[in-house]
Design a protein around this motif. Sequence first.
Motif, PDB file in Angstrom:
ATOM      1  N   LYS A  94     -59.780  78.159 -16.271  1.00 48.49           N
ATOM      2  CA  LYS A  94     -58.968  78.552 -17.423  1.00 48.49           C
ATOM      3  C   LYS A  94     -57.491  78.437 -17.040  1.00 48.49           C
ATOM      4  CE  LYS A  94     -58.975  83.489 -16.241  1.00 48.49           C
ATOM      5  NZ  LYS A  94     -59.293  84.859 -16.700  1.00 48.49           N
ATOM      6  N   PRO A  95     -56.587  78.398 -18.032  1.00 48.19           N
ATOM      7  CA  PRO A  95     -55.162  78.283 -17.707  1.00 48.19           C
ATOM      8  C   PRO A  95     -54.593  79.615 -17.221  1.00 48.19           C
ATOM      9  CG  PRO A  95     -55.440  78.481 -20.066  1.00 48.19           C
ATOM     10  CD  PRO A  95     -56.820  78.398 -19.487  1.00 48.19           C
ATOM     11  N   ALA A  96     -53.542  79.540 -16.439  1.00 49.06           N
ATOM     12  CA  ALA A  96     -52.856  80.744 -15.975  1.00 49.06           C
ATOM     13  C   ALA A  96     -52.150  81.429 -17.130  1.00 49.06           C
ATOM     14  CB  ALA A  96     -51.838  80.366 -14.897  1.00 49.06           C
ATOM     15  N   GLY A  97     -52.084  82.748 -17.078  1.00 50.62           N
ATOM     16  CA  GLY A  97     -51.360  83.529 -18.069  1.00 50.62           C
ATOM     17  C   GLY A  97     -49.968  83.868 -17.564  1.00 50.62           C
ATOM     18  N   PRO A  98     -49.178  84.591 -18.350  1.00 44.45           N
ATOM     19  CA  PRO A  98     -47.799  84.940 -17.967  1.00 44.45           C
ATOM     20  C   PRO A  98     -47.690  85.616 -16.606  1.00 44.45           C
ATOM     21  CG  PRO A  98     -48.164  85.446 -20.271  1.00 44.45           C
ATOM     22  CD  PRO A  98     -49.497  85.062 -19.713  1.00 44.45           C
ATOM     23  N   LEU A  99     -48.605  86.540 -16.304  1.00 44.77           N
ATOM     24  CA  LEU A  99     -48.563  87.249 -15.026  1.00 44.77           C
ATOM     25  C   LEU A  99     -48.729  86.290 -13.860  1.00 44.77           C
ATOM     26  CD1 LEU A  99     -48.352  90.164 -13.885  1.00 44.77           C
ATOM     27  CD2 LEU A  99     -50.852  90.198 -13.802  1.00 44.77           C
ATOM     28  N   GLU A 100     -49.681  85.368 -14.007  1.00 43.06           N
ATOM     29  CA  GLU A 100     -49.915  84.387 -12.941  1.00 43.06           C
ATOM     30  C   GLU A 100     -48.743  83.423 -12.807  1.00 43.06           C
ATOM     31  OE1 GLU A 100     -53.596  86.193 -14.144  1.00 43.06           O
ATOM     32  OE2 GLU A 100     -52.298  84.912 -15.379  1.00 43.06           O
ATOM     33  N   ILE A 101     -48.193  82.970 -13.923  1.00 46.63           N
ATOM     34  CA  ILE A 101     -47.055  82.042 -13.885  1.00 46.63           C
ATOM     35  C   ILE A 101     -45.872  82.704 -13.183  1.00 46.63           C
ATOM     36  CG2 ILE A 101     -45.418  80.690 -15.274  1.00 46.63           C
ATOM     37  CD1 ILE A 101     -47.646  80.568 -17.458  1.00 46.63           C
ATOM     38  N   LEU A 114     -47.211  77.273 -20.243  1.00 43.13           N
ATOM     39  CA  LEU A 114     -47.256  78.123 -21.439  1.00 43.13           C
ATOM     40  C   LEU A 114     -48.010  77.438 -22.581  1.00 43.13           C
ATOM     41  CD1 LEU A 114     -43.702  79.785 -21.574  1.00 43.13           C
ATOM     42  CD2 LEU A 114     -45.889  80.847 -20.961  1.00 43.13           C
ATOM     43  N   LEU A 115     -47.835  76.133 -22.701  1.00 41.72           N
ATOM     44  CA  LEU A 115     -48.569  75.386 -23.728  1.00 41.72           C
ATOM     45  C   LEU A 115     -50.071  75.588 -23.553  1.00 41.72           C
ATOM     46  CD1 LEU A 115     -48.596  73.227 -26.047  1.00 41.72           C
ATOM     47  CD2 LEU A 115     -48.698  71.501 -24.242  1.00 41.72           C
ATOM     48  N   CYS A 116     -50.538  75.453 -22.315  1.00 39.59           N
ATOM     49  CA  CYS A 116     -51.968  75.630 -22.039  1.00 39.59           C
ATOM     50  C   CYS A 116     -52.405  77.066 -22.292  1.00 39.59           C
ATOM     51  CB  CYS A 116     -52.281  75.231 -20.601  1.00 39.59           C
ATOM     52  SG  CYS A 116     -52.000  73.485 -20.266  1.00 39.59           S
ATOM     53  N   HIS A 117     -51.537  78.021 -21.952  1.00 42.57           N
ATOM     54  CA  HIS A 117     -51.847  79.436 -22.191  1.00 42.57           C
ATOM     55  C   HIS A 117     -51.961  79.730 -23.688  1.00 42.57           C
ATOM     56  CE1 HIS A 117     -51.644  83.764 -22.286  1.00 42.57           C
ATOM     57  NE2 HIS A 117     -50.466  83.731 -22.882  1.00 42.57           N
ATOM     58  N   PHE A 118     -50.998  79.267 -24.462  1.00 43.29           N
ATOM     59  CA  PHE A 118     -51.012  79.519 -25.905  1.00 43.29           C
ATOM     60  C   PHE A 118     -52.253  78.922 -26.572  1.00 43.29           C
ATOM     61  CE2 PHE A 118     -46.084  79.531 -25.773  1.00 43.29           C
ATOM     62  CZ  PHE A 118     -46.080  80.890 -25.454  1.00 43.29           C
ATOM     63  N   TYR A 119     -52.696  77.759 -26.076  1.00 44.36           N
ATOM     64  CA  TYR A 119     -53.824  77.045 -26.689  1.00 44.36           C
ATOM     65  C   TYR A 119     -55.127  77.251 -25.904  1.00 44.36           C
ATOM     66  CZ  TYR A 119     -50.915  74.695 -30.142  1.00 44.36           C
ATOM     67  OH  TYR A 119     -50.092  74.425 -31.208  1.00 44.36           O
ATOM     68  N   LYS A 120     -55.222  78.358 -25.192  1.00 45.34           N
ATOM     69  CA  LYS A 120     -56.408  78.587 -24.348  1.00 45.34           C
ATOM     70  C   LYS A 120     -57.707  78.691 -25.145  1.00 45.34           C
ATOM     71  CE  LYS A 120     -55.636  83.631 -23.970  1.00 45.34           C
ATOM     72  NZ  LYS A 120     -54.377  83.690 -24.760  1.00 45.34           N
ATOM     73  N   GLN A 129     -53.977  74.592  -9.346  1.00 46.61           N
ATOM     74  CA  GLN A 129     -54.890  75.282  -8.433  1.00 46.61           C
ATOM     75  C   GLN A 129     -55.605  76.424  -9.139  1.00 46.61           C
ATOM     76  OE1 GLN A 129     -54.053  78.639  -7.039  1.00 46.61           O
ATOM     77  NE2 GLN A 129     -54.663  78.577  -4.887  1.00 46.61           N
ATOM     78  N   TYR A 130     -54.839  77.209  -9.902  1.00 45.31           N
ATOM     79  CA  TYR A 130     -55.408  78.344 -10.626  1.00 45.31           C
ATOM     80  C   TYR A 130     -56.454  77.871 -11.638  1.00 45.31           C
ATOM     81  CZ  TYR A 130     -55.826  82.571 -13.438  1.00 45.31           C
ATOM     82  OH  TYR A 130     -56.337  83.662 -14.092  1.00 45.31           O
ATOM     83  N   ALA A 131     -56.105  76.811 -12.368  1.00 48.07           N
ATOM     84  CA  ALA A 131     -57.018  76.296 -13.402  1.00 48.07           C
ATOM     85  C   ALA A 131     -58.305  75.748 -12.789  1.00 48.07           C
ATOM     86  CB  ALA A 131     -56.316  75.215 -14.223  1.00 48.07           C
ATOM     87  N   LEU A 132     -58.213  75.086 -11.637  1.00 47.25           N
ATOM     88  CA  LEU A 132     -59.391  74.536 -10.972  1.00 47.25           C
ATOM     89  C   LEU A 132     -60.315  75.642 -10.465  1.00 47.25           C
ATOM     90  CD1 LEU A 132     -57.982  71.534  -8.887  1.00 47.25           C
ATOM     91  CD2 LEU A 132     -59.712  71.406 -10.687  1.00 47.25           C
ATOM     92  N   ILE A 133     -59.717  76.678  -9.889  1.00 41.97           N
ATOM     93  CA  ILE A 133     -60.512  77.769  -9.320  1.00 41.97           C
ATOM     94  C   ILE A 133     -61.123  78.653 -10.402  1.00 41.97           C
ATOM     95  CG2 ILE A 133     -60.371  79.911  -7.965  1.00 41.97           C
ATOM     96  CD1 ILE A 133     -58.343  78.521  -6.150  1.00 41.97           C
ATOM     97  N   ASN A 134     -60.339  78.941 -11.446  1.00 40.16           N
ATOM     98  CA  ASN A 134     -60.763  79.916 -12.449  1.00 40.16           C
ATOM     99  C   ASN A 134     -61.347  79.330 -13.729  1.00 40.16           C
ATOM    100  OD1 ASN A 134     -59.758  82.656 -11.275  1.00 40.16           O
ATOM    101  ND2 ASN A 134     -58.044  81.241 -10.976  1.00 40.16           N
TER     102      ASN A 134
END
Length: 281
Positions: free
Chosen positions: A129-136, A231-237, A122-127
């Motif tokens: 971009k991938p979610a970061g640690p705070l969002e996760i 986290l994989l998506c976050h690291f490779y953003k 949901q976060y990725a579709l709206i924004n």
Amino acid sequence: HLRLAVSRSIRSNGEFDTESFAKIELPVWLSYALGAGRATKLAATNLMRKDTNWFSNFYKNNGIDYTNSGGNGTAMRIQPHVWSCKNLSDRKYAASVIKDSLVTHGHLLAICGALLHADALQYALINGKPAGPLEINGFIDNFTSIPSVIHEIYELNNFWLPNWEIMSGNKLPEEVERIRLESKEYLSKALNAAKENSDISDKYKSAINALECNKDSRRGAATNTAIASSLLCHFYKNSSPYEAIISCVNVLGTDTDSIGSMAGAILGCYNGIPEWDIQDS
């Protein structure tokens, strides 16, 4: 394959036809299933019985118990609920994700992991971009909504819940809270481990080790897998999807297909069509 089965069970108005998924799609899926988990296969087989409903699939056979099934088979298939949701910002997909999960898996790890992955999508579709640690971390806190959603669904509140509490020996709110705290601890350990590395691939490997995705006890746990894929998506953003997936599949001894599949679902929210050859196109 089960993503397609879920997709076929979503009506044109966006509603998830749980009965159709449980009594038609899952039993038929057994004839073309590839590499599925034991719990999902047993769940599908049990649903062939006339006296088994989607909310009463308490199977137990050959050491596999519905209430102890917390694998990632649920999280891997819930993408269509989010993509077809007509009100993403209000998380209207949550009820469908929970119903879908409980058809086959009765350990709350499965439900929590599926919901975490849904929120990441949901976060990725709206924004875009991938979610970061705070969002996760926030997605993990959203686990607290599970009891209220279950109470609002007649079949789950009146039939599933009393039986689940007897058979599992747990109380719903307490078990959700236990998993929430456990998941936050795993996320914290993974982030601290990743900080020790500068190379992105090494960051991911360190996080995977901290999440214990390389150990039999947690390799298939849905919450750990959902955290790993996010986290994989976050690291490779700032890298290509190809690099992210290659990094994932090369960490042998982990549930590479599940993490890769879930990460791919997130990456697909904000990336175009892959530029490389797709094997099963």
